[in-house]
Design an enzyme around this catalytic site. Structure first.
Site, short mmCIF file in Angstrom:
data_model
loop_
_atom_site.label_atom_id
_atom_site.label_comp_id
_atom_site.label_asym_id
_atom_site.label_seq_id
_atom_site.Cartn_x
_atom_site.Cartn_y
_atom_site.Cartn_z
N HIS A 3 -2.82 10.94 0.59
CA HIS A 3 -2.31 10.73 1.94
C HIS A 3 -1.67 12.04 2.40
CE1 HIS A 3 -0.94 7.38 4.90
NE2 HIS A 3 -0.62 8.54 5.46
N ARG A 60 0.86 -1.19 0.00
CA ARG A 60 0.00 0.00 0.00
C ARG A 60 0.90 1.24 0.00
NH1 ARG A 60 -2.60 3.12 4.75
NH2 ARG A 60 -3.86 4.58 3.58
N GLU A 63 -3.52 -0.15 8.07
CA GLU A 63 -2.37 0.22 8.91
C GLU A 63 -2.53 -0.34 10.31
OE1 GLU A 63 -1.35 4.43 9.19
OE2 GLU A 63 -1.76 4.70 7.06
N TYR A 70 -4.35 1.64 15.79
CA TYR A 70 -3.11 1.65 16.56
C TYR A 70 -3.31 1.47 18.06
CZ TYR A 70 -0.64 3.37 12.42
OH TYR A 70 -0.08 3.49 11.16
N ASN A 122 -7.46 1.73 9.72
CA ASN A 122 -6.18 1.90 10.42
C ASN A 122 -6.44 1.82 11.91
OD1 ASN A 122 -5.14 2.44 7.92
ND2 ASN A 122 -4.59 4.57 8.32
N GLU A 143 -7.39 8.46 6.17
CA GLU A 143 -7.73 9.08 7.46
C GLU A 143 -8.22 10.52 7.35
OE1 GLU A 143 -4.60 8.77 10.27
OE2 GLU A 143 -4.61 6.59 10.30
C1 GBH Z 1 -1.26 7.13 10.83
O1 GBH Z 1 -2.23 7.85 11.54
C2 GBH Z 1 -0.96 7.81 9.50
O2 GBH Z 1 -1.87 7.37 8.52
C3 GBH Z 1 0.45 7.56 9.02
O3 GBH Z 1 0.76 8.44 7.97
C4 GBH Z 1 1.42 7.70 10.18
O4 GBH Z 1 2.73 7.53 9.77
C5 GBH Z 1 1.05 6.68 11.24
O5 GBH Z 1 -0.20 7.01 11.72
C6 GBH Z 1 1.98 6.66 12.44
O6 GBH Z 1 2.04 7.88 13.09
O7 GBH Z 1 0.58 13.66 18.28
O8 GBH Z 1 -0.94 13.54 20.13
O9 GBH Z 1 -1.36 15.09 18.33
C7 GBH Z 1 -2.61 7.32 12.80
C8 GBH Z 1 -3.58 8.27 13.52
C9 GBH Z 1 -3.77 10.55 14.15
C10 GBH Z 1 -2.22 9.15 15.24
C11 GBH Z 1 -3.06 11.78 14.70
C12 GBH Z 1 -1.50 10.36 15.79
C13 GBH Z 1 -1.70 12.66 16.48
C14 GBH Z 1 -1.74 12.55 17.96
N1 GBH Z 1 -2.87 9.45 14.00
N2 GBH Z 1 -2.41 11.47 15.95
S1 GBH Z 1 -0.80 13.80 18.74
#
Ligand code: GBH
Length: 510
Positions: A153, A108, A408, A341, A339, A198
């Site tokens: 993206h 991807r 993701e 996490y 996605n 996202e």
């Molecule tokens: C993904 O988003 C992205 O799609 C990808 O590009 C990125 O590399 C990957 O995460 C890993 O970071 O810093 O406290 O303000 C995941 C969702 C949304 C998680 C925004 C981090 C910011 C939190 N992201 N969030 S903060």
């Protein structure tokens, strides 16, 4: 990569006997081993701005991330940018060779809009941009790896941001023009498309916060962005359906992120707060596309309408769709890209931000994490594997069990090749996913690890490393080296099974 099986409780039987992938790689399969069925695919992901570099070569236009990182390096944790990044623009063969080593069946990646259309508009196509992605796609096919392509993206052409970017309704038309160029140019070689990555993140963090374009206007511009992105997605899906599907075939979806939101206590108040938060964080984009009724989640509609009125606004800060738009967006998917996490707890209450109206104030719920959940190298990411199963079931129950590709999942730890913590993270999340599929019947067809490589992590710069391969940013050729997790993931991708013990993957010193 599209399996014909319909999962259900009965698909548990897939775990026994015939559907084990048996190949020379597989060792000592025990009856108790956790295996995914044959149709299930493993892949890895990246995104253009985070890995390509070559920010201003061969006709590429400026993106909003080029602009932000150059004009305001202080807004990036290590004051760095994606000018060079992983140099993947020059390393097509090298990067694909890593995927061959991993044994993944799909890759991807995203297309940089300003690399294809330097000014954002389709009257001028940058041929070198086309050449680069054609080479990448051809190299993938040569190695039997399926390209999964994200159209957007986050690297919007700066020229379009000058017009207001995603807050301007005309952006949906320009996105349709861009998508048409992509489908005309790459449609014969790409079968799996994602319109957006996202939208919650780039609308809330970009237009409501301090990611590019750093509009920092939560409660207003975030909702405008979301509105136009949903329209743009629906319009591109309908164009694909009407004009391309018959000719070129393929599947189109959208990637949404969903951090699971668990009530902090068993009180009715907190249960309700958690459900409201799910509708705001995920339903904002999922409900208009994936629900049976379409449009914004009713709770989001009513809370923002009421708040806007109380605050003296003449109209709701959340725009309204016409009934034609509701119908156009409703059901505009072949599959859901998801996605995932981490997980948060939710309780009722105001953030007491004491500022203008905002997304977080509108939902009247507070999100936080437990201190005793294992930490990672990202402040926002704690290791909570059970949340994965819960959110997949929430999606199954709320949106009629859509065909889902995990686009993701991953984790950042400090630099180092002996990344046993990453191995454990992936393993525990895959076990949770396995239960959701084979015990609960969630329709998930594949898993994508974020990321193939360490890369530029947006406002966190290069301080967070998510890669299966380490990138040495000090070396002139940006050397890639496999971490232990690459070895682990190779085993998983090639056998479809999780190893029974980590003996091969852990070190005494760890
Ligand atoms: C993904 O988003 C992205 O799609 C990808 O590009 C990125 O590399 C990957 O995460 C890993 O970071 O810093 O406290 O303000 C995941 C969702 C949304 C998680 C925004 C981090 C910011 C939190 N992201 N969030 S903060």
């Amino acid at each position: 990569m599209w399996p014909s099986f319909v999962p259900g409780i009965s698909s548990c039987s897939l775990l026994l006997g015939s559907s084990y992938r048996v190949n020379s790689y597989q060792r000592n399969v025990l009856d108790s081993q956790v295996c995914f069925s044959n149709g299930f695919s493993f892949g890895v992901a990246t995104a253009s701005y985070q890995i390509e570099g070559a920010w201003n070569v061969s006709g590429k236009g400026e993106s909003i991330w080029d602009r932000l990182t150059h004009a305001h390096p202080e807004m990036i944790l290590d004051h760095q940018n994606g000018d060079v990044a992983d140099g993947s623009y020059y390393k097509v063969k090298e990067d694909v060779a890593l995927m061959v080593e991993l044994g993944v069946s799909f890759y991807r990646f995203s297309v940089s809009w300003p690399r294809i259309l330097p000014n954002g508009l389709s009257n001028y196509v940058n041929e070198d941009g086309v050449r680069y992605y054609k080479e990448l796609i051809a190299e993938l096919h040569r190695n039997n790896i399926t390209p999964v392509v994200t159209m957007y993206h986050w690297d919007l052409p700066q020229c379009l941001q000058e017009l207001g970017g995603w807050t301007n309704p005309i952006m949906a038309d320009y996105f349709v023009d861009y998508a048409r160029v992509l489908l005309d140019t790459f449609g014969d070689e790409v079968r799996i498309w994602l319109t957006f990555n996202e939208p919650y993140s780039f609308c809330e963090d970009g237009y409501g916060g301090l990611d590019a374009p750093a509009a920092n206007s939560s409660g207003f511009e975030d909702y405008m962005c979301g509105h136009n992105v949903l329209r743009a997605h629906g319009m591109v899906y309908r164009m694909f359906d009407n004009e391309y599907r018959e000719k070129i075939g393929g599947h189109m979806g959208i990637t949404l992120d969903f951090a699971w939101l668990e009530p902090a206590t068993t009180s009715v108040e907190d249960q309700q707060a958690a459900e409201t938060a799910r509708q705001f964080y995920f339903g904002w984009f999922a409900h208009p596309i994936f629900s049976e009724s379409g449009d914004y989640p009713p709770i989001m509609r009513s809370l923002i309408d009421e708040n806007s009125k109380r605050q003296g606004f003449h109209r709701s800060r959340l725009p309204y769709f016409t009934s034609e738009e509701v119908e156009m967006i409703r059901g505009s998917y072949d599959f859901l890209g998801l996605n995932h996490y981490t997980t948060y707890l939710v309780k009722r209450g105001s953030q007491r931000l004491n500022v203008q109206p905002s997304f977080k104030e509108d939902m009247n719920a507070v999100r936080f994490q437990r201190d005793d959940w294992p930490k990672t190298n990202s402040t926002w990411l704690k290791v909570v594997p059970w949340g994965f199963r819960k959110l997949l079931n929430w999606v199954r129950l709320n949106y009629r069990n859509p065909k889902t590709l995990i686009t993701e999942n991953g984790v950042a730890y400090p630099r180092g090749l002996r990344d046993t913590k990453r191995v454990k993270f992936i393993d525990s999340y895959l076990r949770s996913l396995h239960t959701a599929i084979y015990q609960d019947g969630c329709f998930v067809i594949g898993y994508t690890y974020w990321s193939l490589l360490d890369n530029f992590e947006w406002t966190r710069g290069y301080t967070e490393r998510f890669g299966l391969y380490e990138v040495d940013y000090q070396s002139p050729d940006l050397t890639r080296t496999a971490k232990l997790s690459a070895k682990y993931f190779t085993n998983v991708a090639k056998t479809g099974c999780l190893p029974n013990n980590f003996a091969d993957y852990t070190y005494d010193t760890d």
